[in-house]
Design an enzyme around this catalytic site. Structure first.
Site, short mmCIF file in Angstrom:
data_model
loop_
_atom_site.label_atom_id
_atom_site.label_comp_id
_atom_site.label_asym_id
_atom_site.label_seq_id
_atom_site.Cartn_x
_atom_site.Cartn_y
_atom_site.Cartn_z
N GLY C 53 0.82 -1.20 0.00
CA GLY C 53 0.00 0.00 0.00
C GLY C 53 0.85 1.25 0.00
N HIS C 56 3.46 4.91 2.96
CA HIS C 56 4.63 4.53 3.77
C HIS C 56 5.91 5.18 3.24
CE1 HIS C 56 1.85 1.62 5.29
NE2 HIS C 56 1.83 0.93 4.17
N LYS C 104 5.36 -7.74 2.33
CA LYS C 104 5.10 -7.59 3.77
C LYS C 104 3.89 -8.46 4.13
CE LYS C 104 4.79 -3.01 3.85
NZ LYS C 104 4.69 -2.92 2.38
N ASP C 109 -1.77 -8.24 0.90
CA ASP C 109 -0.52 -8.25 0.15
C ASP C 109 -0.18 -9.67 -0.28
OD1 ASP C 109 -0.56 -5.82 1.88
OD2 ASP C 109 1.29 -5.40 0.82
N HIS C 218 -0.54 1.11 9.29
CA HIS C 218 -1.71 1.38 8.46
C HIS C 218 -2.77 2.15 9.22
CE1 HIS C 218 0.25 -1.97 6.42
NE2 HIS C 218 -0.20 -1.43 5.32
#
Ligand code: ADP
Ligand code: ADP
Ligand code: MG
Ligand code: MG
Ligand code: MG
Ligand code: MG
Lengths: 332, 208, 332, 208
Positions: C53, C56, C104, C109, C218
């Site tokens: 995502g 980050h 990750k 994911d 997150h």
């Protein structure tokens, strides 16, 4: 106040102790706060020293190292260092070739560094001062203390550092720094106020839909308060302010710094950079180098500054020259 | 003024600054960077200790030591300004006692040093707006034969009046000048600390 | 919500456009978000790809370049990329020597990258997956989705990147990544919640005197809420959590990452590092390398994570190897 | 179920997700990362467009296209789960019409795919807790000769009940499992979106 700290009084020394632990290649005097290269002054090289209040990390301590500063003297948070710190730093940086002192234009900084320079002059050391005053939010007139030194400090320290590293003489290093400053202008906006450990609460109250426009890097309110608008609109005003003060013709080349003030994440800084790049392209200005990140911060303030520096011919090789510091590193 | 009174003055400033530390910070946050309280506190903490530890041979030595301590501990704008001002005042008072007129001359030297170093005019919304009328009142009282206590009281009153007068001013020096018109409506923190210093002198000299 | 953005919907593409403008040495597909080195796959070198995502930054896009990733596929904010993005990234990275995919450990994911790997396998490409799961705030049991991948990703990508750069074979590069992951543990705390552009407000409400302990990256709440305490106390608990999960004996060597979550200034991170360094010294553990800064962030969240990686013999030369990416640069 | 009804179903989910986007996000923020609303919205926006643009030759083609679109647009956990589930369902329905029992078999295949891919058991506080009872209710209604509308209504009711039953559960799969006991007391967002999908089917098939 929500910070990682032990006590407000020990914030600075604790942070400096951590910095010292993380960077054994530097030598940190935890008493005075002065940071130098562990191997000391470089023989035959002009010294480069900077300093100012703390709270702007990585500036200045994070820019000590190969290709940039020989020493830095951080003061208390948002408080210029005292003359003793500056003299200690210059003595450590001086290899006999003289030292250039980079000073941001604030009443306190100017006075303290001037007193240090007098003392050092009395000791027979050669010191040249480069004053950084790039922030166009402040009019450079007799009605103000003059433009503030902000984001351009990164450029001045890197390019003067490159000049010193390649063996330029004292006057040349100082001249490089002064020319970078003269070629640079900055403007900053804040989305939030910052909190100094000693105050324990934000320096000003800012509603959820308002921003401070034309802020400095010491948590002070800006020139005016505005409604929060789109990034495109905000950045357009910022770029206008910078280029109104020092116009660049179509066809010119620029180094652009989009600098985070401490609490703004990188993705937003890139978003801002994208707007700057589009606006400069419209004006026919080519960005030949850029730096996007946190360089000259204001503790945890959310916001950013934009610095545009006309990329005069000799700046680029000095910007590109190797640098190895905690805050900036390439080529080595 | 004798050596002990000079020491009492410095201690008095120390106590006042300790008490008003937070307010000085808040005033500075409104138009500057919020550190004037901690700056003054750090400086006078050290100065009180230095003055307590020394064995001065003149009134001036107390003030010179105080000034030197401020210069080496405070930083910022107020450090060099107050520090060199007190050193200039100290240089004028190299005896064990000073008459009111001599103290007036010393305060005049301090004011000159602040104006030389900082370049501020009255009306620029700085400590000068408290210090200039204070020195003026002191000298006038002393010249007309007033005793130290009376002269110091006049000076403190004038400093406080000058301090209050900074509120409607637009700053033209120091950080507050960055705010332009937004600096209007706030009292200058340096003027407040100057008033504290003059009041501490009046309190120390109350019996003289 | 106070952010530099135009609209919530365009946040990601606008930020990516700015990233593309700032880094002409990279090639950015603004449609798919996939970032590759401008010169493409490196002949004879195993490819290294990562993704996940967005939100980050600098991870992962900022780690594309010499010595690290060949390509990155960022998803929507806090949303793993779709298989198409991953396949595009791997195809761009593959020079015929196979590709290591750093993933990750999050349900989304893992599933999306697995689907991509299947497709790529069908196309005859060799793909090895390295799963990063370092966050000890989550128990690795059948009662959870398993430990999350957080700060150790920096170490895995750098060290596997070094392995690929020096010409190691597919299995060796993957093995290096897996061993780094196995040697690493992390723990994070948040002082504030973060705000996603689409939500427009913080993910949770946190009183002025409370922190979330054991958070991920997150914006989700952590394992528990605690009173704000001194940095020393907080860090001591974090280090205990990390070392309880994977003890290091006195005499061991470690690489330590103190990672900012996006809204915490560098000075606080150094302060935290100072506490970590003191605690490890007490335990007889020598920190042989460190990284202090924002690497694996959570938008504008104030907070930090601590990663401790046992510095196995071969890790150091690979960590020290030249790297030239927007987010990490040395030696070149 | 005919092709048009399948299209109406997908459009119905699109409308429901559009309407409930914010709530799905808030539910996900409480126990996860807050993106479930935008994820579903992005996916079904694209799916509605894809289904409108296509000229399907079977009921299954509509579902397969929807699934493929979700896989390539959503990401996260819900994208692959819903996407492959709908593709699995689509594969079972390769005619222009499907009887209730055939739809039941397709839904069963979808559930199996979710469970295979995600590994979640009933009680783990995931979409499975809404989908499993829904499929069960649908199949039972269809097996006992129920018409599509009635079976879909039973499925929607069961999905909503299953969704509500996730509130007291402690999550053992997906992001919510990171919260441990703190996940208790919140409804699972994926269970909510599953219930929306089943209700959209019931609404589309109301007249059948
Ligand atoms: N040029 C000047 N001349 C006289 N006084 C000044 C000048 N600049 C600033 N000051 C005084 O210094 C005060 C601020 O001191 P302080 O906050 O300690 O330092 P800084 O402004 O560097 O943070 C102001 O309130 C003002 O009274
Ligand atoms: N292993 C799993 N099996 C079944 N459903 C799952 C699993 N993991 C997550 N889910 C479902 O996915 C939902 C979250 O989807 P979404 O928020 O879109 O993705 P992400 O969790 O990646 O952010 C959860 O509410 C849950 O219902
Ligand atoms: Mg200051
Ligand atoms: Mg101040
Ligand atoms: Mg997600
Ligand atoms: Mg989610």
């Amino acid at each position: 106040m929500k910070k990682f700290l032990n006590t407000a009084d020990t914030y600075l020394t604790d942070a400096l102790a951590g910095f010292a632990a993380a960077h054994p290649e530097l030598s940190v005097n935890l008493e005075s706060g002065v940071v130098t290269r562990a191997r000391g002054a470089v023989a035959g090289k002009v010294g480069l020293v900077s300093g100012g209040g703390s709270g702007h990390e990585p500036l200045h301590t994070g820019f000590v190292g190969e290709g940039m500063l020989d020493a830095a003297c951080p003061g208390e948070i948002f408080t210029s260092p005292v003359p003793d710190q500056a003299t200690e730093a210059v003595r450590a940086a001086d290899s006999g070739e003289g030292t250039v002192l980079v000073v941001k234009n604030y009443t306190g900084d100017v006075m303290n560094f001037e007193m240090a320079a007098e003392t050092l002059g009395d000791e027979g050391l050669q010191v040249e001062t480069v004053l950084v005053d790039d922030d166009v939010a402040v009019e450079d007139s007799t009605f103000t203390a003059g433009r503030r030194g902000t984001g351009a400090t990164l450029l001045v320290e890197k390019i003067a550092g490159g000049s010193a590293a390649r063996g330029d003489a004292l006057a040349e290093v100082a001249e490089a720094g002064r020319r970078v400053n003269a070629a640079s202008r900055s403007f900053a906006v804040a989305l939030t106020a910052c909190t100094t450990p000693s105050a324990g609460r934000p320096g000003f109250d800012l509603p959820e839909d308002e921003i401070e426009v034309g802020v400095g890097i010491h948590g002070e309110p800006g020139r005016r308060r505005e409604k929060l608008r789109s990034a495109g609109e905000i950045v357009s005003d910022m770029v206008d302010a910078v280029l109104d003060d020092r116009p660049l013709e179509s066809g010119s080349e620029a180094i652009v710094v989009v600098n985070g003030l401490g609490g703004t994440p990188l993705s937003e800084l890139y978003l801002v950079y994208g707007e700057v790049a589009a606006l400069l392209e419209e004006r026919g200005i080519t960005i030949v180098r850029n730096a996007v990140g946190d360089y000259v911060t204001s503790l945890d303030m959310a916001g950013c500054s934009i610095t545009i520096c006309e990329a005069q011919e000799d700046f680029l090789p000095l910007w590109d020259a190797p640098v190895n510091t905690p805050g900036l590193r390439w080529g080595v | 003024m004798d050596i002990e009174l000079a020491r009492t003055w410095v201690r008095g400033i120390g106590a006042a600054v300790e008490r008003e530390r937070e307010r000085l910070g808040e005033l500075d946050a409104a138009v500057g960077d919020g550190d004037h309280g901690t700056n003054m506190h750090r400086g006078f903490d050290a100065a009180v200790a230095a003055v307590a530890a020394m064995d001065p041979d003149s009134v001036g030595a107390v003030l010179t030591t105080t000034g030197t301590t401020l210069v080496s501990k405070v930083g910022g704008a107020s450090g060099p300004l107050y520090g060199t001002a007190l050193r200039a005042a100290g240089k004028k008072l190299d005896a064990e006692r000073a008459e009111p007129a001599e103290v007036g001359a010393a305060l005049t030297a301090a004011l000159e040093e602040v104006r030389r170093l900082g370049g501020a005019q009255p009306g620029d919304k700085t400590m000068v707006d408290a210090l200039a009328p204070a020195v003026d009142a002191f000298v006038r009282a002393a010249d007309s034969g007033g005793r130290l206590g009376a002269a110091a009281r006049a000076a403190a009153d004038a400093a406080e009046e000058g301090m209050r007068a900074t509120e409607p001013m637009q700053a033209r020096k120091g950080r507050a000048s960055y705010l332009g018109e937004r600096s209007i409506g706030h009292v200058d923190p340096g003027a407040v600390s100057t008033a504290l210093m003059m009041r501490a002198l009046a309190d120390a000299a109350a019996e003289c």
